[in-house]
Design an enzyme around this catalytic site. Sequence first.
Site, PDB file in Angstrom:
ATOM      1  N   HIS A  41       4.617 -56.477  83.017  1.00  0.00           N
ATOM      2  CA  HIS A  41       5.565 -56.706  84.104  1.00  0.00           C
ATOM      3  C   HIS A  41       5.667 -58.186  84.457  1.00  0.00           C
ATOM      4  O   HIS A  41       6.771 -58.707  84.675  1.00  0.00           O
ATOM      5  CB  HIS A  41       5.139 -55.896  85.336  1.00  0.00           C
ATOM      6  N   ARG A  62      21.976 -52.229  77.128  1.00  0.00           N
ATOM      7  CA  ARG A  62      20.987 -51.147  77.138  1.00  0.00           C
ATOM      8  C   ARG A  62      21.297 -50.200  78.296  1.00  0.00           C
ATOM      9  O   ARG A  62      21.517 -50.646  79.422  1.00  0.00           O
ATOM     10  CB  ARG A  62      19.580 -51.704  77.300  1.00  0.00           C
ATOM     11  N   ARG A 112      25.270 -49.457  74.049  1.00  0.00           N
ATOM     12  CA  ARG A 112      24.430 -48.568  73.240  1.00  0.00           C
ATOM     13  C   ARG A 112      24.186 -47.273  74.008  1.00  0.00           C
ATOM     14  O   ARG A 112      23.747 -47.311  75.150  1.00  0.00           O
ATOM     15  CB  ARG A 112      23.099 -49.236  72.905  1.00  0.00           C
ATOM     16  N   GLU A 168      19.115 -49.812  62.083  1.00  0.00           N
ATOM     17  CA  GLU A 168      17.705 -50.057  62.384  1.00  0.00           C
ATOM     18  C   GLU A 168      16.771 -49.177  61.563  1.00  0.00           C
ATOM     19  O   GLU A 168      15.559 -49.213  61.734  1.00  0.00           O
ATOM     20  CB  GLU A 168      17.435 -49.865  63.882  1.00  0.00           C
ATOM     21  N   ASN A 214      14.299 -55.257  65.339  1.00  0.00           N
ATOM     22  CA  ASN A 214      12.955 -54.896  65.803  1.00  0.00           C
ATOM     23  C   ASN A 214      12.485 -53.625  65.103  1.00  0.00           C
ATOM     24  O   ASN A 214      11.405 -53.574  64.507  1.00  0.00           O
ATOM     25  CB  ASN A 214      12.946 -54.698  67.319  1.00  0.00           C
ATOM     26  N   ASP A 215      13.303 -52.572  65.182  1.00  0.00           N
ATOM     27  CA  ASP A 215      12.934 -51.316  64.534  1.00  0.00           C
ATOM     28  C   ASP A 215      13.110 -51.389  63.024  1.00  0.00           C
ATOM     29  O   ASP A 215      12.335 -50.785  62.271  1.00  0.00           O
ATOM     30  CB  ASP A 215      13.756 -50.155  65.103  1.00  0.00           C
ATOM     31  N   ARG A 236       4.677 -51.908  65.756  1.00  0.00           N
ATOM     32  CA  ARG A 236       4.661 -53.240  66.374  1.00  0.00           C
ATOM     33  C   ARG A 236       3.882 -53.274  67.679  1.00  0.00           C
ATOM     34  O   ARG A 236       3.619 -54.342  68.217  1.00  0.00           O
ATOM     35  CB  ARG A 236       6.086 -53.758  66.577  1.00  0.00           C
TER      36      ARG A 236
END
Length: 578
Positions: A194, A302, A338, A437, A460-461, A471
């Site tokens: 956080h 997102r 997305r 991905e 990333n994926d 990861r």
Amino acid sequence: MGALMPETNFKGIPASDGIAIGSIFCYIPTKLEIPVCVAGSVDEEMARFAAARERARVELQGLYDAIEKRVGKKEASIFEAHQEMLFDPALEEKIREFVEIGQTAEQALVMATEELARLLAGMDDELFAARALDVKDVGRRVLRILLGFPDTALSAVTEPSIIIAEDLTPSDTASLDPALTLGFITAQGGLTSHSAILARTLGLPAIVGMGDGLLDNISSGTFIVMDGRTGEMILEPDQETIARYKQIKTQRDSLLQILKAAAEKDALTANGRRVEVAANVGEASSARDALEHGAEGIGLLRTEFLYLEDTQPPSEEKQYRIYREIFEVMGTRPVVVRTLDIGGDKPPSYMPFPDEMNPFLGWRAIRISLDEPELFKTQLRAILRAAAGYQARIMFPMVSDLDELRRARDIVETVKRDLALASVEFAADVPVGIMVETPAAAVLVDVLAEASDFFSLGTNDLTQYTMAVDRGNAKVSGLFQPLHPAVLRLIQQTIEAGHTKGKWVGMCGELAGMTKAIPILLGFGLDEFSMNPRAIPEAKNLIGKLTDERAREIAGQAMSFGTSAEIENYMKGILAAL
């Protein structure tokens, strides 16, 4: 850590760029000790707990309001989640169990929250570990109220300071005054903690994962230099070191201002080819931040936070209002939305998920949307309605074959027909594409082009699946190499196959904002780079220094190497020469 010597250097994980120079404030939370006393009746102890819980709810609502005003709804949503945890039936039931065997409300609360936190922390997943910290944070708040202590938190910071702590909870950071906070350094935590996320949001330097013992030999008032770009912390720096870092900071700040001003213009290569540079955002406040840093659109909006911040799925109207506000902020600029991207690693409380050995390979993203068509249709209706009059695009995550894509598009068409029959205004011509991905999608781009209007690489994926590496697993994190030749080959193959079919190809993974990757991606012919808003000015500047011909030469040479280390070393030389 041993005894400190003048100008002692330490290194942690760089979490948020920036240099801070100043005195530290060591944050050590008040020790809450439970007095030894005889418990009252079950009803009396549960009533005490209920009263403290209600007061905690009021405090959390105040924190939510303050954070929403300061940095936005998304960052404040953690305190909605904390309020939900307060009234979690499982927590109350566990507390009652302990009270019924003779424990006081304080004792029962500590035992119940520790048990729940251990359960979450025992799950081998960074997100669940963070959830465990939230449970402890909520328990500590209620315990403090039961014991009669005020909510001091970090309000003791009265002058500009660098905050050093074992870790920082959402409640801790909520009480910080950004004007008095020069930066964060924590012994624990990672890039998704956080404090690291908040530091990046506020544009403050941060170093995390400094290691155990950070606070053992350091006291408030100690003068330090920290560099969030390199992860370095220097205790008791001499005047020469201070002067050097002040100069570096001035140079970086000056360069950033120049780059931000230049970033207001469209991104062009040195030979004049238009390249779109967009931002990855989660809500309206970050969309505004993206515009301030020169974003030409949103390459990844997102939407999963809408599904994770409540105890029930978001309504169509709630989603419509949020999407519409973001479209209004961006005006005529394109916005790629997305669709729902959740899974067993980040499950909403209202949706039952199976126990999965590896949730990244399980029931998630487009698989959930296709299995839960009403949930999917609600989101699509909200997007299509909000997109009326704006440049929206819909993007499906985790697609791996043509059948999935066809089924998803059929549902889009069904929703459009339903809206038309109901005479509801909506955007009828929204392009629909997919995130690439999975390796399966990368090698099937020519096939998927039949039903996909565009492609966006989720590196990333894609890296995780290509390299068969989790990861989030520290033991194998060194194998997570976005510049590995195998990953780069799939990226190049995707771009070339997409272009052959006349399709636009973008990238919304972390790689798009890495300066060491941008020349290679430009050489591959990538159409759009979407990244963290604060990375945009430097990315645009770098793109403007390269001709397409030079970028192709760099990409060709990079692809001749057999390891990611060789490619990284090569790119260091390239960037140094630019």
